[in-house]
Design a protein around this motif. Structure first.
Motif, PDB file in Angstrom:
ATOM      1  N   ALA A   1      41.318  34.775  38.297  1.00 35.55           N
ATOM      2  CA  ALA A   1      42.077  33.450  38.977  1.00 35.55           C
ATOM      3  C   ALA A   1      42.492  33.788  40.323  1.00 35.55           C
ATOM      4  CB  ALA A   1      43.272  32.852  38.240  1.00 35.55           C
ATOM      5  N   ALA A   2      42.808  35.244  40.486  1.00 35.27           N
ATOM      6  CA  ALA A   2      43.218  35.392  42.015  1.00 35.27           C
ATOM      7  C   ALA A   2      42.123  35.736  42.849  1.00 35.27           C
ATOM      8  CB  ALA A   2      43.852  36.861  41.857  1.00 35.27           C
ATOM      9  N   LEU A   3      40.971  35.502  42.433  1.00 31.04           N
ATOM     10  CA  LEU A   3      39.862  35.990  43.614  1.00 31.04           C
ATOM     11  C   LEU A   3      39.488  34.487  44.301  1.00 31.04           C
ATOM     12  CD1 LEU A   3      37.138  37.661  40.951  1.00 31.04           C
ATOM     13  CD2 LEU A   3      38.318  38.599  42.972  1.00 31.04           C
ATOM     14  N   GLY A   4      40.121  33.399  43.672  1.00 31.34           N
ATOM     15  CA  GLY A   4      40.005  32.247  44.263  1.00 31.34           C
ATOM     16  C   GLY A   4      41.125  31.920  45.252  1.00 31.34           C
ATOM     17  N   HIS A   5      41.973  32.700  45.279  1.00 35.87           N
ATOM     18  CA  HIS A   5      43.410  32.519  46.087  1.00 35.87           C
ATOM     19  C   HIS A   5      43.235  33.781  47.363  1.00 35.87           C
ATOM     20  CE1 HIS A   5      45.511  29.624  43.803  1.00 35.87           C
ATOM     21  NE2 HIS A   5      44.777  30.263  42.601  1.00 35.87           N
ATOM     22  N   PHE A   6      42.444  34.534  47.001  1.00 36.58           N
ATOM     23  CA  PHE A   6      42.412  35.891  47.982  1.00 36.58           C
ATOM     24  C   PHE A   6      42.037  35.662  49.149  1.00 36.58           C
ATOM     25  CE2 PHE A   6      40.751  39.825  49.800  1.00 36.58           C
ATOM     26  CZ  PHE A   6      41.913  40.799  49.156  1.00 36.58           C
ATOM     27  N   ASP A   7      43.250  36.117  50.189  1.00 41.35           N
ATOM     28  CA  ASP A   7      42.698  36.158  51.610  1.00 41.35           C
ATOM     29  C   ASP A   7      43.135  37.388  52.237  1.00 41.35           C
ATOM     30  OD1 ASP A   7      42.832  35.665  54.467  1.00 41.35           O
ATOM     31  OD2 ASP A   7      43.978  33.930  54.228  1.00 41.35           O
ATOM     32  N   LEU A   8      42.156  38.238  52.869  1.00 46.76           N
ATOM     33  CA  LEU A   8      42.494  39.298  53.528  1.00 46.76           C
ATOM     34  C   LEU A   8      43.508  39.492  54.262  1.00 46.76           C
ATOM     35  CD1 LEU A   8      41.011  42.008  53.308  1.00 46.76           C
ATOM     36  CD2 LEU A   8      39.685  41.690  55.308  1.00 46.76           C
ATOM     37  N   ALA A   9      43.838  38.316  55.060  1.00 44.05           N
ATOM     38  CA  ALA A   9      44.911  38.373  55.946  1.00 44.05           C
ATOM     39  C   ALA A   9      46.344  38.676  55.360  1.00 44.05           C
ATOM     40  CB  ALA A   9      45.156  37.026  56.759  1.00 44.05           C
TER      41      ALA A   9
ATOM     42  N   ALA B   1      45.074  49.351  40.686  1.00 49.02           N
ATOM     43  CA  ALA B   1      44.232  48.945  41.817  1.00 49.02           C
ATOM     44  C   ALA B   1      43.850  47.462  41.898  1.00 49.02           C
ATOM     45  CB  ALA B   1      42.889  49.625  41.678  1.00 49.02           C
ATOM     46  N   THR B   2      43.421  46.888  40.627  1.00 49.30           N
ATOM     47  CA  THR B   2      43.350  45.461  40.382  1.00 49.30           C
ATOM     48  C   THR B   2      44.528  44.532  40.903  1.00 49.30           C
ATOM     49  OG1 THR B   2      41.707  45.900  38.776  1.00 49.30           O
ATOM     50  CG2 THR B   2      42.554  43.674  39.142  1.00 49.30           C
ATOM     51  N   VAL B   3      45.661  44.971  40.299  1.00 53.11           N
ATOM     52  CA  VAL B   3      46.758  44.310  40.420  1.00 53.11           C
ATOM     53  C   VAL B   3      47.295  44.537  42.019  1.00 53.11           C
ATOM     54  CG1 VAL B   3      49.376  44.190  39.863  1.00 53.11           C
ATOM     55  CG2 VAL B   3      47.602  44.089  38.258  1.00 53.11           C
ATOM     56  N   LEU B   4      47.280  45.559  42.601  1.00 50.95           N
ATOM     57  CA  LEU B   4      47.848  45.800  43.867  1.00 50.95           C
ATOM     58  C   LEU B   4      47.090  44.954  44.853  1.00 50.95           C
ATOM     59  CD1 LEU B   4      49.689  47.257  45.928  1.00 50.95           C
ATOM     60  CD2 LEU B   4      47.977  49.364  45.995  1.00 50.95           C
ATOM     61  N   VAL B   5      45.979  45.203  44.811  1.00 46.59           N
ATOM     62  CA  VAL B   5      45.081  44.348  45.660  1.00 46.59           C
ATOM     63  C   VAL B   5      44.939  42.649  45.609  1.00 46.59           C
ATOM     64  CG1 VAL B   5      42.661  43.920  46.675  1.00 46.59           C
ATOM     65  CG2 VAL B   5      43.501  46.407  46.297  1.00 46.59           C
ATOM     66  N   LEU B   6      44.879  42.490  44.503  1.00 43.43           N
ATOM     67  CA  LEU B   6      44.569  41.185  44.216  1.00 43.43           C
ATOM     68  C   LEU B   6      46.011  40.237  44.391  1.00 43.43           C
ATOM     69  CD1 LEU B   6      41.815  40.960  41.560  1.00 43.43           C
ATOM     70  CD2 LEU B   6      41.571  40.503  43.905  1.00 43.43           C
ATOM     71  N   ALA B   7      47.036  40.873  43.913  1.00 41.07           N
ATOM     72  CA  ALA B   7      48.304  40.148  43.973  1.00 41.07           C
ATOM     73  C   ALA B   7      48.759  39.871  45.296  1.00 41.07           C
ATOM     74  CB  ALA B   7      49.189  40.684  43.178  1.00 41.07           C
ATOM     75  N   THR B   8      48.839  40.997  46.132  1.00 35.95           N
ATOM     76  CA  THR B   8      49.162  41.145  47.312  1.00 35.95           C
ATOM     77  C   THR B   8      48.100  40.117  48.186  1.00 35.95           C
ATOM     78  OG1 THR B   8      49.830  43.266  47.201  1.00 35.95           O
ATOM     79  CG2 THR B   8      49.745  42.435  49.334  1.00 35.95           C
ATOM     80  N   GLY B   9      46.954  40.213  48.065  1.00 34.22           N
ATOM     81  CA  GLY B   9      45.965  39.377  48.849  1.00 34.22           C
ATOM     82  C   GLY B   9      46.022  37.846  48.321  1.00 34.22           C
ATOM     83  N   SER B  10      46.375  37.787  47.291  1.00 26.85           N
ATOM     84  CA  SER B  10      46.439  36.337  46.781  1.00 26.85           C
ATOM     85  C   SER B  10      47.796  35.468  47.141  1.00 26.85           C
ATOM     86  CB  SER B  10      46.330  36.228  45.380  1.00 26.85           C
ATOM     87  OG  SER B  10      45.191  36.569  44.850  1.00 26.85           O
ATOM     88  N   GLY B  11      48.858  36.368  47.177  1.00 28.84           N
ATOM     89  CA  GLY B  11      50.159  35.734  47.661  1.00 28.84           C
ATOM     90  C   GLY B  11      50.837  36.175  48.711  1.00 28.84           C
TER      91      GLY B  11
END
Length: 480
Positions: A192-200, A271-281
């Motif tokens: 689900a987080a992949l759809g919300h991910f924004d590098l900024a 690795a999954t949680v750190l990158v995707l949660a921060t990049g999504s929220g």
């Protein structure tokens, strides 16, 4: 029942040991042969998995994404080295004392008790921190109209201690199922987080004027160090797998396999949680969240699913660490370092008071509602125990090179030496983040050591399994 007492002048500081009757040990037996390596791997993941759902994100406030990411890489390396060292120690010395057993053999009674005490501090406080996170998840779900979590903490401690009192076989199977559900929740979150991910979103915390500050390191270089205690939350307590040694079938083989399998999975989830949660929220938004994975996904269906499953993840760690603190307290009590009444087991071979007493302490601490504070206190105990356990590995490698080791650490003392250096830095970092929490834990640790110096070092039980490992080494040394 009669006992015979004898002095052991060779022990550091001088201790007095005595042999207890067979009836004493019979009342303090755990159920053997209950777990295989797969259950142990589940136990190891269960100890830690709540750290993926909540707690780690407070490190974003200390170091930003860059600081926490660098800290996580360093800490991941430390835990991998630590686990490989403990796999060797657990294969050579399989007993319920875990880290205490290893340090007792390497560093004597003082070092053994110091290590066991540090582990006990970690495992007694960690459930209190997790209980506050459980409360945050329940409140965010709006279950039963709950707005105040104190009685949630009470129910959690009462229910899961009760399950443990029913027996280790039942408890381990329940833990395995809950842990499996929590892992499924992380998969759902990742998709689900992949759809919300924004590098900024990774770098949306405004840089300060600290040395080396940038959008990647908003709090500068010092932020990396300050983020270390929170990076530890991704792996905290995986080292507790060897505490199940006496309840494991073929522990010399299964404990190393279980703990190595657990850390392998946890490296991926970190690795999954750190990158995707921060990049999504967003790093700034996640830095103070009680349920970051849910908030990272917004208000959709996936967020609700992860919220419910996240509760299972928190429960898995809460449930598992209750097991860990009871076994550490059981081992220290059985050997006489702490009051021996704490190691008496019930008809189901579960240590009753060793389960209940730390649970009461954890519940009282949970009433503070200070999850981040409690987290840092647990990390202090953990990091201190890591220092002592890695010293134990190095000492035993050099002093007892011919000791039977069914599993040997790749890289030997270079591997555990690396873990030792990082663990020392982690201990110091706890003072940097919250000096009050660290000093409070240091005071409690000192109190335990005073108790040992004035009383319990004269009451050790020579024929407890952990003490027998050390006595055997001393006898062999005298013969040589």
């Amino acid at each position: 029942m009669t006992t015979s007492r004898r002095h052991v002048p060779a022990a550091p500081g001088g201790v007095e040991e005595h042999f207890e009757s067979a009836d004493y040990l019979k009342k303090r037996q755990l159920r053997s042969g209950t777990a295989g390596w797969l259950l142990l791997a589940g136990l190891g993941i269960g100890y830690v998995i709540s750290g993926d759902y909540s707690g780690w994100n407070f490190g974003l406030a200390e170091g930003g994404f860059g600081g926490l990411a660098i800290a996580a890489v360093v800490i991941a390396g430390m835990y991998l080295a630590l686990v490989l060292g403990m796999a060797e120690l657990s294969s050579a010395l399989p007993a319920a004392g875990g880290g205490y057993t290893f340090a007792r053999r390497a560093l004597g009674p003082w070092g053994g008790f110091a290590t066991g005490t540090a582990i006990l501090i970690e495992y007694s406080i960690a459930p209190a921190a997790i209980a506050t996170f459980i409360g945050a998840y329940v409140e965010s779900l709006g279950l039963f109209g709950i707005t105040d979590g104190w009685w949630i903490y009470l129910v959690a401690f009462a229910v899961f201690i009760g399950i443990h009192l029913a027996g280790v076989g039942e408890a381990l199977k329940v833990m395995f199922v809950i842990t499996a559900v929590a892992l499924v929740g992380l998969v759902v979150f990742a998709i689900a987080a992949l759809g919300h991910f924004d590098l900024a979103n990774l770098t949306n915390i405004a840089p300060t004027d600290a040395a080396g500050a940038s959008s990647f390191l908003p709090h500068g270089y010092l932020g990396i160090w300050a983020a270390i205690p929170f990076a530890i939350w991704f792996f905290l307590a995986v080292e507790g797998v060897p505490l199940a040694a006496e309840e494991t079938a073929n522990p010399e083989r299964n404990v190393p396999r279980g703990i190595i399998a657990a850390i392998s999975v946890l490296l991926i989830t970190c690795a999954t949680v750190l990158v995707l949660a921060t990049g999504s929220g967003g790093a700034e938004q996640m830095s103070a969240s009680g349920n970051p994975l849910v908030e990272a996904l917004g208000d959709g269906t996936a967020a609700k699913v992860v919220n419910y499953i996240g509760l299972a993840g928190l429960i898995a760690s809460f449930f598992s660490i209750i097991y860990a603190y009871s076994r550490q307290l059981f081992a220290l009590s059985r050997a006489g370092y702490l009051p021996t009444v704490l190691s008496v087991t019930n008809s189901r071979k579960a240590p009753m008071l060793a389960l209940i007493v730390p649970g009461v302490i954890g519940f009282v601490l949970s009433l503070t509602g200070k999850g981040a504070l409690l987290l840092n206190m647990a990390v202090f105990g953990a990091a201190l125990s890591y220092v002592l356990m890695m010293v134990s590995h190095i000492v035993l490698r050099r002093r007892e090179p011919n000791m039977r080791r069914p599993y040997r650490t790749p890289g030997g003392t270079l591997t555990t030496g690396f873990a030792l250096v990082i663990a020392v830095l982690a201990v110091i970092a706890t003072f940097l983040v919250d000096v009050v929490a660290a000093f409070f834990c240091l005071l409690v640790f000192a109190g335990f050591m005073v108790y040992f110096a004035l009383y319990s070092r004269h009451k050790l039980v020579a024929n407890s399994p952990d003490e027998e490992f050390a006595m055997l080494a001393e006898a062999e040394s005298e013969l040589k």
